[in-house]
Write an enzyme that holds these catalytic residues in place. Sequence first.
Site, PDB file in Angstrom:
ATOM      1  N   HIS A 177      44.328  45.789  35.720  1.00 57.17           N
ATOM      2  CA  HIS A 177      44.333  46.633  34.289  1.00 57.17           C
ATOM      3  C   HIS A 177      45.016  45.718  33.084  1.00 57.17           C
ATOM      4  CE1 HIS A 177      44.703  50.437  32.207  1.00 57.17           C
ATOM      5  NE2 HIS A 177      45.790  49.712  31.851  1.00 57.17           N
ATOM      6  N   GLU A 178      46.215  45.406  33.295  1.00 56.12           N
ATOM      7  CA  GLU A 178      46.923  44.660  32.257  1.00 56.12           C
ATOM      8  C   GLU A 178      46.271  43.331  31.777  1.00 56.12           C
ATOM      9  OE1 GLU A 178      48.988  46.138  30.814  1.00 56.12           O
ATOM     10  OE2 GLU A 178      49.509  47.655  32.287  1.00 56.12           O
TER      11      GLU A 178
ATOM     12  N   HIS B  62      43.625  43.791  29.362  1.00 54.23           N
ATOM     13  CA  HIS B  62      44.354  43.875  28.100  1.00 54.23           C
ATOM     14  C   HIS B  62      44.560  42.701  27.427  1.00 54.23           C
ATOM     15  CE1 HIS B  62      45.192  48.222  27.526  1.00 54.23           C
ATOM     16  NE2 HIS B  62      45.958  48.385  28.505  1.00 54.23           N
TER      17      HIS B  62
ATOM     18  N   GLU C 119      42.153  50.115  25.911  1.00 51.64           N
ATOM     19  CA  GLU C 119      42.212  50.847  26.905  1.00 51.64           C
ATOM     20  C   GLU C 119      40.674  50.498  27.933  1.00 51.64           C
ATOM     21  OE1 GLU C 119      44.771  51.367  28.899  1.00 51.64           O
ATOM     22  OE2 GLU C 119      46.208  51.320  27.353  1.00 51.64           O
TER      23      GLU C 119
END
Length: 499
Positions: free
Chosen positions: A264-265, A268, A294
């Site tokens: 997830h990170e 980003h 997101e």
Amino acid sequence: MNQTCEQVKEYLKKIRKYEQAAALISWDLQTAAPKKSIDSKLEALGFFSTEAFRLSTAEEYGSMLRELSRPEVFAGLDEAMQVTVRRNYRDYQRFQRVPQDFYTDYITTSGRSEKVWEEAKRAGDFSLFAPSLDKMIAMTKEYVGYMEPDKDPYEVLLDMYEEGMDSAAIDAVFSELKNGLLPLLSAIRAAGRPDLASLKGTYDIEAQKKVQDLLLSYIGFDFDAGAAAESEHPFTTGLCHGDIRVTNHYNETLPLSSMFSAIHEGGHAIFEQNIDSAYINTAAEQVNLMGLHESQSRFYENILGRTPAFWTPLYGKLGELLPPFKAIPFDTFCRAINDVHPSFIRTEADEVTYCLHIILRYEMEKAIFQENVPTDRLPALWNDKMEELLGIRPENDAEGILQDMHWSEGSFGYFPSYLLGSVYDGMFLKQIEKELGNLDCILEEGRIQEITAWLKEKIHRYGSIYNSREVIRRVCGGEVSAKPLLDYFRSKYSRIYGF
């Protein structure tokens, strides 16, 4: 090039230096700063943030932006500078209305509030955090009130995180999702959960960190342009072009949590690492469109990372780095990463119930800002909404209202962007398969970098030149719709759960 344009770029470079110092201090506070250094670092954070704020509200800067805003001058600017002048002049006018003393107090209060939240979360006691939250709510309302005195504070906050969005548009999309997700969740629950007993055990933290590095590299994170550390709550921060950092949180009994936080990170970070260097020191370099941001993190985490084919080339390496996985059949692992069931913690939720977690927070924020629900009533309201949406009720505040850091730092209005990002992802997936072919085939063959290249070409390299609705029109040829995401959920989980 217009002389004033060059002056603005140099001025923005100066502001960025102060912002970079503030970001580095904030990173340190959340990752490695010793307890006895906190007050000193908070003071330094306030100083650098205030200096950046002072420069961004100076009359000299406003004069340059006014000059570049004149129609005959504005028309001659390139696209990145037009975005810069439009957004920064709007923000200049907003920030000029905010007293500098108040802004400094707001920043330092936010830093202290985060630390109080951490203590309260560890203790599982909302009453420890309530006074700080009450103050952050009041100060955030005051802050936004200075910027846009004639507008609803929550509408301003929503627009700050996802330009062009308001509660009416979000209500419509979230209502469609809620109506589609609740029956789907009922069908999944009726089908029963898989047997995941083989995943129970202890997983070495240092080995989990090696898995994180493997996953980050695999999806396209550039360690020459970023770094990773550990924090209470995973996050990504951009210090400057060429230095985009991520953090993770580890639990020796929950290895999947850190694995999917890493993906997830990483999503980003890859977005920001891939922004065209031509946009350095322009507004386009800073992606404040959090729904779009997101969408990238959640695309990697869910659309890619929770597809079994993603793990086909990786599962053997996962077992080498984290030996307990050698004894876990691949099919069991795949059922585990797609195990849909109501749970308390948002960051550990599956991709279906996660949507309901965000709807809960959105409804809570509307209760805070539009219905003025008192702070001491918020934990009970949270628990009631969790029971309504997910059918479960928290036993303590740590697994309820205290689980997220966002409100402690004043980031009200941020939560809806997570779900908007998932809505965009349904549309991006449909377009990728149209242009590149079947997703499973691409992932099974280890060609994930083709997807990263597609995202870079279509989305990442432009930074925030276009807002999210404009990106959807350019990339997908239509307007924002929840239908592709609901179609994806129904197709995927009817196959997995056999209904």
